[in-house]
Design a protein around this motif. Sequence first.
Motif, short mmCIF file in Angstrom:
data_model
loop_
_atom_site.label_atom_id
_atom_site.label_comp_id
_atom_site.label_asym_id
_atom_site.label_seq_id
_atom_site.Cartn_x
_atom_site.Cartn_y
_atom_site.Cartn_z
N ASP A 74 0.84 -1.20 0.00
CA ASP A 74 0.00 0.00 0.00
C ASP A 74 0.87 1.25 0.00
OD1 ASP A 74 -2.10 -1.73 0.14
OD2 ASP A 74 -2.80 -1.11 2.12
N LEU A 75 1.90 1.24 0.83
CA LEU A 75 2.78 2.40 0.92
C LEU A 75 3.51 2.65 -0.40
CD1 LEU A 75 4.05 4.66 2.50
CD2 LEU A 75 5.59 3.02 3.57
N LYS A 76 3.92 1.57 -1.04
CA LYS A 76 4.58 1.70 -2.35
C LYS A 76 3.63 2.32 -3.37
CE LYS A 76 6.99 -1.82 -3.54
NZ LYS A 76 7.40 -3.16 -4.03
N ALA A 77 2.38 1.87 -3.38
CA ALA A 77 1.39 2.41 -4.31
C ALA A 77 1.11 3.88 -4.02
CB ALA A 77 0.10 1.59 -4.22
N ILE A 78 1.04 4.23 -2.74
CA ILE A 78 0.77 5.62 -2.36
C ILE A 78 1.87 6.54 -2.85
CG2 ILE A 78 0.70 7.18 -0.36
CD1 ILE A 78 -0.86 4.95 1.12
N TYR A 79 3.13 6.17 -2.59
CA TYR A 79 4.24 7.04 -2.98
C TYR A 79 4.29 7.23 -4.50
CZ TYR A 79 9.00 8.61 -3.86
OH TYR A 79 10.10 9.30 -4.31
N ARG A 80 4.12 6.15 -5.24
CA ARG A 80 4.25 6.24 -6.69
C ARG A 80 3.04 6.90 -7.35
NH1 ARG A 80 7.46 0.47 -7.30
NH2 ARG A 80 9.51 1.38 -6.83
N ALA A 81 1.92 6.98 -6.62
CA ALA A 81 0.74 7.63 -7.19
C ALA A 81 0.69 9.13 -6.88
CB ALA A 81 -0.52 6.96 -6.65
N LEU A 82 1.37 9.55 -5.82
CA LEU A 82 1.33 10.96 -5.43
C LEU A 82 1.87 11.87 -6.53
CD1 LEU A 82 2.46 11.07 -1.68
CD2 LEU A 82 0.23 11.68 -2.61
N SER A 83 1.32 13.06 -6.60
CA SER A 83 1.79 14.04 -7.57
C SER A 83 3.20 14.52 -7.21
CB SER A 83 0.84 15.24 -7.62
OG SER A 83 0.89 15.96 -6.40
N ASP A 84 3.84 15.20 -8.14
CA ASP A 84 5.21 15.70 -7.88
C ASP A 84 5.22 16.84 -6.86
OD1 ASP A 84 6.31 13.89 -9.66
OD2 ASP A 84 6.07 15.23 -11.37
#
Length: 241
Positions: free
Chosen positions: A223-233
């Motif tokens: 979940d944490l991996k998905a959150i970081y990679r989905a966040l905007s710049d």
Amino acid sequence: MKIALMIVGLAALVLTVSVVTGPDRFLKGLVAEQIEPVDESLNHSRLDSIVHVLAYKEALLELSKQDSIQLVLDLKASAVYLTIHGVPVFQSLISEQELDAFLNKFSNGVYRKVFQKPLPVAHTYATIVKEPVIEQQAPKTPEEAMAVAYMPDTIQDESVYLYLELANGIGIGLEQSNRHSLTDLAAYLKYKKEVYLRRWSNHWDHKWYQYQPEITARLPKEDLKAIYRALSDSPQVVVYY
């Protein structure tokens, strides 16, 4: 020798005073950043939950204007959300959380002023890359193709730790909830070292000890991996506790 000891003693005294007064200076700086004065009429214990919910709703309303993926940290519900236009599109439950005791000392007026809007992230550190690049050679035979198809994905085994330093100085640590392997432990120690060095770099930049309250939340690694990679710049965070 006496002069050297006096210098060392004076330096230790200055450092001690700066550490002790750090939280008060942080709070004064936080209040000074607000455009409008703090509403002191809200400072009644019976209004605590109402003020916190009101600030949360105001922040979500402001977040609805954002058309990129942003983060909501809801410690009351022990959940982290990814949102688009303020609408949750992903949820992860927090298994453990830690809130700096100093943050619980905010008056209702200060709490509302600080958390009634999405908070921009000034600096991000993560133990994984934002967009992984996996290079593979094209298989030349059916046997090689089968071997590639069943090859374990090493990206899945990465340890995930993420630190978000908000523009107002509050730090948010998002950590994977399990640290069973030596790889996880090594990544965690490196993560804590980088955060520690970052904080001391901030101290030297200001030439004075800078107190930094922190919020820590632990959630599943994937979940944490998905959150970081989905966040905007240029992420923003809504915080509710």
